[in-house]
Scaffold this active site. Sequence first.
Site, short mmCIF file in Angstrom:
data_model
loop_
_atom_site.label_atom_id
_atom_site.label_comp_id
_atom_site.label_asym_id
_atom_site.label_seq_id
_atom_site.Cartn_x
_atom_site.Cartn_y
_atom_site.Cartn_z
N ASP A 102 35.41 43.51 39.13
CA ASP A 102 35.27 43.93 37.74
C ASP A 102 35.63 45.42 37.67
O ASP A 102 36.81 45.77 37.60
CB ASP A 102 33.82 43.63 37.36
N LYS A 130 39.15 40.83 37.05
CA LYS A 130 39.13 41.27 35.64
C LYS A 130 39.80 42.63 35.59
O LYS A 130 39.12 43.67 35.58
CB LYS A 130 37.69 41.46 35.18
N ARG A 164 24.66 29.54 38.91
CA ARG A 164 25.52 29.65 40.10
C ARG A 164 26.05 28.30 40.56
O ARG A 164 27.09 28.22 41.20
CB ARG A 164 24.76 30.29 41.26
P1 IMP Z 1 32.18 45.56 40.16
O1 IMP Z 1 31.51 46.43 41.17
O2 IMP Z 1 32.08 46.10 38.77
O3 IMP Z 1 33.61 45.21 40.53
O4 IMP Z 1 31.34 44.25 40.08
C1 IMP Z 1 31.41 43.27 40.99
C2 IMP Z 1 30.20 42.36 40.93
O5 IMP Z 1 29.62 42.26 39.63
C3 IMP Z 1 30.65 40.96 41.26
O6 IMP Z 1 30.65 40.74 42.66
C4 IMP Z 1 29.67 40.11 40.51
O7 IMP Z 1 28.54 39.88 41.29
C5 IMP Z 1 29.29 40.93 39.30
N1 IMP Z 1 30.08 40.53 38.10
C6 IMP Z 1 31.07 41.20 37.49
N2 IMP Z 1 31.57 40.54 36.44
C7 IMP Z 1 30.87 39.39 36.39
C8 IMP Z 1 30.92 38.22 35.51
O8 IMP Z 1 31.73 38.10 34.57
N3 IMP Z 1 30.03 37.23 35.78
C9 IMP Z 1 29.13 37.29 36.81
N4 IMP Z 1 29.06 38.34 37.65
C10 IMP Z 1 29.91 39.37 37.44
#
Ligand code: IMP
Length: 177
Positions: A102, A130, A164
């Site tokens: 994300d 994303k 999940r």
């Molecule tokens: P980042 O550090 O922002 O890239 O977030 C990564 C983590 O956030 C992922 O491994 C997920 O556990 C959680 N995450 C991010 N987007 C989503 C989503 O749309 N649904 C569920 N979990 C998400």
Amino acid sequence: MERIYGKPIITQADMHKRIRELGNRISEDYTGKALTLVGVLKGAFAFYADLARAIDLPLTVDFLVVSSYGAKAKTSGRVKIISDLTTDIKRRDVLLVEDIVDSGMTLSFLKKKLMARHPESLKVCALLDKPERRKAGVVLDYVGFSIPNKYVVGYGLDYQDKYRNLPYIAVLDKVSE
Ligand code: IMP
Ligand code: MG
């Protein structure tokens, strides 16, 4: 308010087809290498189990448990390793298996941590990407699907630790808190 998830945006059939393709590519790319698959739990558990079985090579398995989000559906920006690897990855060809990238904060944090242990190589395979939300510049070597900026659940991904076990990916509607 009750959380409602909609129709699948990625079906079980889409998922199985894509994971077979990823497994074939990874099998080609890692032939003759010392592959260790590192799963990022909890979110990666379902994808990890399918991906590992789609790779036709000898490999070792290991896992990290991290926490990056609080109870709400947005990032706190903080990442914590709650449970570490049980094996030494020095000189191993490590493939990090993530559920979704994300902001990229979790991944860039983990890549730094793992690089300090001197693996032979370190690459990333994420089920979902994303790209619109990216803050940290991280390279994804293998991606299952790029998706729009919506909060999704299923196939390992949760909202407040629920959903999940949905066998497909769905958009979560009506998150108001
Ligand atoms: P980042 O550090 O922002 O890239 O977030 C990564 C983590 O956030 C992922 O491994 C997920 O556990 C959680 N995450 C991010 N987007 C989503 C989503 O749309 N649904 C569920 N979990 C998400
Ligand atoms: Mg995760």
